[in-house]
Design an enzyme around this catalytic site. Structure first.
Site, PDB file in Angstrom:
ATOM      1  N   SER A  90      -2.012  -8.560  -5.074  1.00 40.10           N
ATOM      2  CA  SER A  90      -1.493  -7.429  -4.312  1.00 40.10           C
ATOM      3  C   SER A  90      -1.137  -6.309  -5.279  1.00 40.10           C
ATOM      4  O   SER A  90      -0.468  -6.545  -6.280  1.00 40.10           O
ATOM      5  CB  SER A  90      -0.252  -7.874  -3.539  1.00 40.10           C
ATOM      6  OG  SER A  90       0.274  -6.792  -2.819  1.00 40.10           O
ATOM      7  N   HIS A 140       0.772  -3.530  -4.768  1.00 44.35           N
ATOM      8  CA  HIS A 140       2.116  -2.935  -4.761  1.00 44.35           C
ATOM      9  C   HIS A 140       3.184  -3.799  -5.421  1.00 44.35           C
ATOM     10  O   HIS A 140       4.340  -3.392  -5.501  1.00 44.35           O
ATOM     11  CB  HIS A 140       2.526  -2.503  -3.351  1.00 44.35           C
ATOM     12  CG  HIS A 140       2.811  -3.614  -2.395  1.00 44.35           C
ATOM     13  ND1 HIS A 140       4.092  -3.997  -2.081  1.00 44.35           N
ATOM     14  CD2 HIS A 140       1.996  -4.410  -1.681  1.00 44.35           C
ATOM     15  CE1 HIS A 140       4.030  -4.983  -1.196  1.00 44.35           C
ATOM     16  NE2 HIS A 140       2.775  -5.254  -0.935  1.00 44.35           N
ATOM     17  N   THR A 171     -15.496   0.849   4.416  1.00 42.06           N
ATOM     18  CA  THR A 171     -15.451   1.760   3.274  1.00 42.06           C
ATOM     19  C   THR A 171     -14.190   1.510   2.462  1.00 42.06           C
ATOM     20  O   THR A 171     -13.103   1.377   3.022  1.00 42.06           O
ATOM     21  CB  THR A 171     -15.475   3.226   3.765  1.00 42.06           C
ATOM     22  OG1 THR A 171     -16.676   3.421   4.510  1.00 42.06           O
ATOM     23  CG2 THR A 171     -15.423   4.207   2.615  1.00 42.06           C
ATOM     24  N   CYS A 222      10.223 -10.848   5.055  1.00 46.85           N
ATOM     25  CA  CYS A 222       9.945 -11.007   6.476  1.00 46.85           C
ATOM     26  C   CYS A 222      11.069 -11.696   7.236  1.00 46.85           C
ATOM     27  O   CYS A 222      11.201 -11.527   8.436  1.00 46.85           O
ATOM     28  CB  CYS A 222       8.634 -11.735   6.691  1.00 46.85           C
ATOM     29  SG  CYS A 222       8.478 -13.251   5.778  1.00 46.85           S
TER      30      CYS A 222
HETATM   31  C1  LIG Z   1       3.676 -14.557  -2.508  1.00 44.66           C
HETATM   32  C2  LIG Z   1       3.254 -13.424  -1.643  1.00 44.66           C
HETATM   33  N1  LIG Z   1       2.092 -13.484  -0.967  1.00 44.66           N
HETATM   34  C3  LIG Z   1       1.685 -12.468  -0.191  1.00 44.66           C
HETATM   35  C4  LIG Z   1       2.430 -11.319  -0.025  1.00 44.66           C
HETATM   36  C5  LIG Z   1       1.928 -10.223   0.864  1.00 44.66           C
HETATM   37  O1  LIG Z   1       1.313  -9.222   0.109  1.00 44.66           O
HETATM   38  P1  LIG Z   1       0.790  -7.869   0.755  1.00 44.66           P
HETATM   39  O2  LIG Z   1       1.994  -7.069   1.057  1.00 44.66           O
HETATM   40  O3  LIG Z   1      -0.046  -7.259  -0.298  1.00 44.66           O
HETATM   41  O4  LIG Z   1       0.002  -8.210   1.958  1.00 44.66           O
HETATM   42  C6  LIG Z   1       3.645 -11.226  -0.698  1.00 44.66           C
HETATM   43  C7  LIG Z   1       4.517 -10.038  -0.560  1.00 44.66           C
HETATM   44  O5  LIG Z   1       5.342  -9.929   0.319  1.00 44.66           O
HETATM   45  C8  LIG Z   1       4.060 -12.292  -1.521  1.00 44.66           C
HETATM   46  O6  LIG Z   1       5.220 -12.239  -2.173  1.00 44.66           O
END
Ligand SMILES: Cc1ncc(COP(=O)(O)O)c(C=O)c1O
Lengths: 506, 95
Positions: A305, A307, A345, A430
């Protein structure tokens, strides 16, 4: 350019006030009088307009506080009363802290690096040109607009692959780790569904892996959710024993997002190779932060990821091994971009920003590592100096930038409410909106009360020592304060078993 | 091969890194660039190899360009000050 427009504009305005006869006389000489406007005067005009655009963040924090109070009041009358009392007293503690800080700002310190990280200015610098002219579609190969963008996309792909010892052809861009994880769990399972019906994962995975796996149960698959020990690590023997002839995938995260525990990837990779099952790791929290090598660790699929590494949000990647080839059914049907695995794209500004972020993770690896370790050690030492506190998760197999601490007899949510000057989370992003205790801490065998009283601290490249010092002081003061008025603490003293309490808000 | 910079040129470049880092409006970015500017120049100070020095100098000039642009952007899009920031520790204000 701007100066000239302003200058000629104002000359037109003045002309309009003149009588018509002299206006025509002047008009013939318009090219000449323009020189009379000295550059100094023109500069003064443009300087009157401030280039600064300020974002007020006070409003957001006030709105959030109001919304939280409302939400907590809705759950149950008793909980509301308790929360209200704690909140009010928390605010008193907060006011005390603010008074002490007169002359200081009001924006909270950011300590939630696992949720997301600030975008590095060097990343933004790479991205800007895509909004000012480099707008070609990287998939257009009939003209130079497409080519120039495509070149940047491929450079980014190289940077991203290099960090995990992969080939750039093995990197597929996605919208983030959530999409990458879904692609793997659903895609690999669906591709091999004729012969293989079993998936193995762990109980401490991110929600997106757990939910994707659960969705596969509905499609007729069997899923083993491996338990973890109290340090948060999977048992390798148990993992090996769980592998069946019809197992298609083992998915174990690299670094846990709540407790920072690093799983033994190399050992898991060996087991998977031996039994010829695909090994996927969710490296959203690990990529660029710990050393990863897909070949050395026998990793077949790896989620990234952007970010979480100071890159832009809305982009990520999936590493898919080419030799031996890993097959998966794509989630999207379409133009066949990204080796047919992810049609649509690409977003070149995000891809390039992500690439630069990866390049910087490589370039700054030692520097970041040393800085984060130093601040992390200081923070852990400072927090654990308080009574009845403990560090959750393995002390030795951990990424130092993620620290999860339990403060017994303090409710995590009320501590967070009393800590509006520090942006923190009581676990995964979450679940932090509800009062539900963290399932990760539960998997570690923590009881409800302790899981409720845990807070996660994230340290990154941009965290400063001054912020760490502030956090240690603020937390210590307010934990002590909240304990002194805590109904939990009171109950313990009255001899009531805390485990008998039913937590609402599920 | 790029020309080898003089001691004075390197010193002047270093001063510019510090000056521009100081001009970030964002506290965390300001502190970070100050920290790594010092770190990097200190780390590279003992390097004698002329070719290496020339290469580093060239790369540092590109990085300085990034810093100059981004400090301006940081000044244009501002936010409230952090709770650890007092009004007076805002580095040099405008360039
Ligand atoms: C271990 C883990 N997997 C997946 C994600 C989700 O990533 P993304 O926000 O790029 O979908 C996160 C971030 O919240 C994460 O900490």
């Amino acid at each position: 350019m701007l100066r000239r427009t302003v200058a000629s504009g104002s000359s037109m305005m003045r002309m309009a006030k003149l009588p018509l006869s002299s206006r025509t006389a002047l008009a013939s000489a318009t090219t000449l009088p323009r020189r009379h406007y000295s550059p100094a005067a023109a500069v003064k005009l443009t300087n009157d307009i401030s280039l600064e655009t300020h974002t007020d963040t006070q409003m957001a924090s006030r709105d959030q506080a109001a919304a939280r109070a409302e939400a907590s009041a809705g759950s149950s009358a008793k909980a509301a009363a308790i929360i209200d009392e704690i909140d009010t007293s928390g605010r008193t503690a907060l006011n005390a802290a603010y008074q002490e800080n007169t002359g200081f700002g009001t924006r909270p310190i950011y300590m939630d690096m696992q949720a997301t990280t600030p975008t590095d200015p060097r990343v933004l610098d790479t991205m800007l040109k895509f909004f000012t002219g480099l707008y070609g579609n990287p998939h257009s190969n009939t003209h130079s607009y497409g080519w120039e963008t495509n070149k940047e996309v491929e450079t980014a792909r190289d940077h991203i692959a290099k960090l995990i010892g992969a080939d750039s052809k093995e990197i597929v861009f996605t919208s983030g780790a959530t999409e990458s994880n879904n692609m793997v769990v659903k895609g690999v399972a669906r591709f091999y569904k004729k012969t293989k019906k079993h998936i193995i994962t762990t109980r401490t995975e991110h929600k997106c892996v757990l939910e994707a796996a659960r969705a596969m149960i509905n499609e007729g698959f069997e899923v083993t959710f491996l338990p973890v020990d109290e340090a948060g690590l999977v048992d390798l023997k148990e993992l090996e024993a769980a592998i069946r002839p019809d197992t298609c995938l083992v998915s174990v995260m690299a670094v846990n997002n709540e407790i920072g525990v690093i799983q033994p990837l190399k050992e898991i990779g060996q087991i998977c190779k031996k039994h010829k099952v695909y090994f996927h790791t969710d490296a959203a929290q690990a990529y660029g932060k710990i050393k990863l090598d897909v070949n050395e660790m026998n990793i077949d699929l790896l989620s990234i990821s952007s970010h979480k590494i100071y890159g832009p949000k809305g982009i990520g990647a999936l590493y898919v091994r080419r030799r031996p080839r890993v097959r998966l059914e794509p989630l999207f049907s379409g133009g066949g971009q990204e080796r047919g695995l992810r049609s649509g794209t690409l977003a070149p500004p995000l891809v390039a920003g992500f690439g630069e972020a990866a390049r910087l993770m490589h370039q700054e690896f030692e520097s970041d590592q040393a800085h984060i370790k130093r601040l992390s050690d200081k923070l852990v030492k400072g927090l654990l100096a308080n009574d009845h506190t403990n560090l959750n998760g393995s002390a030795s197999h951990r990424y130092p930038g993620c620290i999860n601490v339990s403060f017994a007899y303090v409710e995590g949510e009320s501590l967070l409410m009393a800590l509006r000057d520090i942006a923190l989370s009581s676990g995964s992003a979450c679940t932090s909106a509800s009062l539900e205790p963290s399932y990760v801490l539960h998997a570690l065998g923590r009881d409800d009360a302790l899981a409720h009283s845990s807070i996660r601290f994230g340290i990154g490249r941009f965290t400063t020592e001054r912020e760490v010092d502030y956090v240690i002081k603020a937390i210590s003061e307010r934990v002590e304060f909240l304990r002194s008025i805590s109904p939990l603490w009171e109950m313990v003293q009255e001899g009531i078993d805390l485990d008998s309490i039913e937590w609402s808000g599920h | 091969m790029p020309a080898t910079p003089s001691r004075l040129q390197v010193l002047s470049l270093y001063k510019q890194f510090i000056r521009n880092s100081n001009q970030f409006n964002n506290f965390n970015f300001r502190e970070y660039f100050l920290r790594i500017s010092r770190e990097k120049f200190k780390e590279n100070a003992p390097i004698q190899d002329k070719e290496k020095v020339a290469k580093l100098y060239e790369a540092a000039q590109r990085d300085l360009g990034v810093l100059k642009r981004q400090k301006l952007i940081s000044q244009m899009y501002t936010f409230d000050k952090l709770v650890v920031e007092s009004a007076k520790d805002q580095g040099d204000s405008r360039s």
